[in-house]
Design an enzyme around this catalytic site. Structure first.
Site, PDB file in Angstrom:
ATOM      1  N   ASP A 106      35.634 -35.351  -3.455  1.00 41.19           N
ATOM      2  CA  ASP A 106      35.550 -36.465  -4.392  1.00 41.19           C
ATOM      3  C   ASP A 106      35.182 -37.735  -3.610  1.00 41.19           C
ATOM      4  OD1 ASP A 106      36.256 -37.089  -7.428  1.00 41.19           O
ATOM      5  OD2 ASP A 106      37.082 -38.726  -6.254  1.00 41.19           O
TER       6      ASP A 106
ATOM      7  N   TYR B 275      35.183 -47.548  -8.298  1.00 40.98           N
ATOM      8  CA  TYR B 275      33.962 -47.278  -9.064  1.00 40.98           C
ATOM      9  C   TYR B 275      33.160 -48.568  -9.257  1.00 40.98           C
ATOM     10  CZ  TYR B 275      35.808 -42.644 -10.091  1.00 40.98           C
ATOM     11  OH  TYR B 275      36.280 -41.358  -9.973  1.00 40.98           O
TER      12      TYR B 275
ATOM     13  N   HIS C  80      37.309 -28.642  -8.199  1.00 45.30           N
ATOM     14  CA  HIS C  80      37.220 -29.973  -7.605  1.00 45.30           C
ATOM     15  C   HIS C  80      38.439 -30.322  -6.756  1.00 45.30           C
ATOM     16  CE1 HIS C  80      35.580 -34.006  -7.389  1.00 45.30           C
ATOM     17  NE2 HIS C  80      36.730 -34.521  -7.795  1.00 45.30           N
TER      18      HIS C  80
END
Length: 349
Positions: free
Chosen positions: A144, A272, A326
């Site tokens: 990630d 982000y 993930h």
């Protein structure tokens, strides 16, 4: 069902267990079994698990988590890396493991000013490893955001990073006019990735533009926080639609509690926002030249072909995995540990 988000019946049951049955003290003890520390790195204060192997020849390994995870993800992975012989491995494959909480995540202080991009965080982690902990050369691993941060670390500090292991391909290659033409397989991947981003990456749009607005809601409601995070654990894992096939309720709630108790969901999502305003990918004509191993778990969010990944990395090992997704350190710790050990076997820091 789950087509528009968490199914209400499941969420009610999870919240009731969090409220009445979840034993945080047991999970706290699980984390506290690992040595931990706080370190000042420039203006940033970082929390970390720093677990030294009993083997004198063990090598330093930095492992980096992402969102919506935490260092809790590594509780099953770390013992396999520090004491492999206790898990069917060999003592010569042992590592000293350093697992920091990213800035703004968990017990690490939130950045005080703008600019905390993945590349900036990579610089902080190099300072932590090199200057604070005294590891002049080390190995790095990530998934990630951890894959992006560890990749920038290898790109910017190739003299220090002895080898790189990823369970997600983090950096984008340059696809400008000077780049070699895409193969048919690569074109299909780019089209599939674009379609996925348009249909399933709405969370990135809001976290990358208005994390503060969303943060007010998630910090105010444990139900909202649980819905926002658990949906990702289901969507991104190899669970076949049943999230508790890949994770126990205690694991899901321990990770949630780290976000809730520290009030860190807003600061975690700002990564982000910073990413959108930082470096979008590698410079034209450049790639990560540190030898890179990639463990390819079948339920990963995006699965690029090896040829596409090789545009961004000097890949020396590419391992398709039989299961997992993930959150590989929680889902398939034995597979991830074995691949890390195989990737770095016989290499010294």
């Amino acid at each position: 069902g789950w087509a528009q988000g968490p199914e209400p019946g499941y969420l009610r049951g999870l919240l009731e267990h969090w409220r009445t049955g979840f034993d945080w003290r047991a999970e706290e003890a699980r984390l506290n079994a690992f040595p931990q520390a706080m370190a000042d790195v420039g203006e940033q204060t970082l929390h970390m698990l720093h677990v030294r192997s009993p083997h004198a020849a063990a090598r330093p390994l930095l492992i980096v988590h992402g969102w919506p995870g935490s260092v809790y993800e590594f509780y099953k992975l770390i013992p396999r890396l520090t004491q492999p012989e206790a898990h069917g491995g060999k003592a010569e494959d042992a590592f000293h493991v350093i697992a920091p909480s990213l800035p703004g995540y968990g017990f690490s202080r939130a950045p005080r000013k703008p600019g905390a991009t993945p590349r900036h965080m990579a610089g902080l982690l190099h300072t932590l490893m090199h200057d604070v902990l005294g590891y002049p050369r080390y190995f790095a691993q990530g998934g990630d955001w951890g894959s992006t941060i560890a990749s920038w670390l290898a790109f910017d500090q190739p003299q220090a990073v002895r080898g790189l292991h990823l369970n997600m391909v983090g950096l984008r290659p340059d696809l400008g006019p000077q780049a070699p033409p895409l193969s048919e397989e690569e074109r299909e991947y780019v089209a599939a990735a674009r379609k996925l981003r348009s249909e399933a990456f709405g969370y990135q749009a809001i976290q990358g533009t208005r994390p503060q607005t969303l943060g007010y809601a998630l910090n105010d409601s444990p139900a909202g926080l649980a819905a926002w995070i658990v949906e990702k654990f289901r969507a991104w894992s190899d669970c076949g639609g049943d999230v508790e096939r890949s994770f126990t309720r205690e694991e899901l709630l321990a990770n949630l509690t780290l976000y809730w108790a520290t009030g860190s969901i807003t600061s975690s999502m700002r990564l982000y926002y910073e990413f959108r305003r930082g470096e979008p990918g590698l410079p034209p004509g450049r790639r990560v030249e540190v030898p890179t191993a990639v463990a390819v778990f079948p339920a990963e969010i995006l699965l690029p072909p090896r040829s596409f990944a090789e545009r961004a990395y000097r890949i020396v090992r590419w391992t398709p995995m039989p299961r997992g997704g993930h959150f590989a350190a929680l889902e398939a710790p034995e597979l991830l540990a074995a691949d890390i050990q195989a990737a770095f076997a016989g290499q010294r820091a």
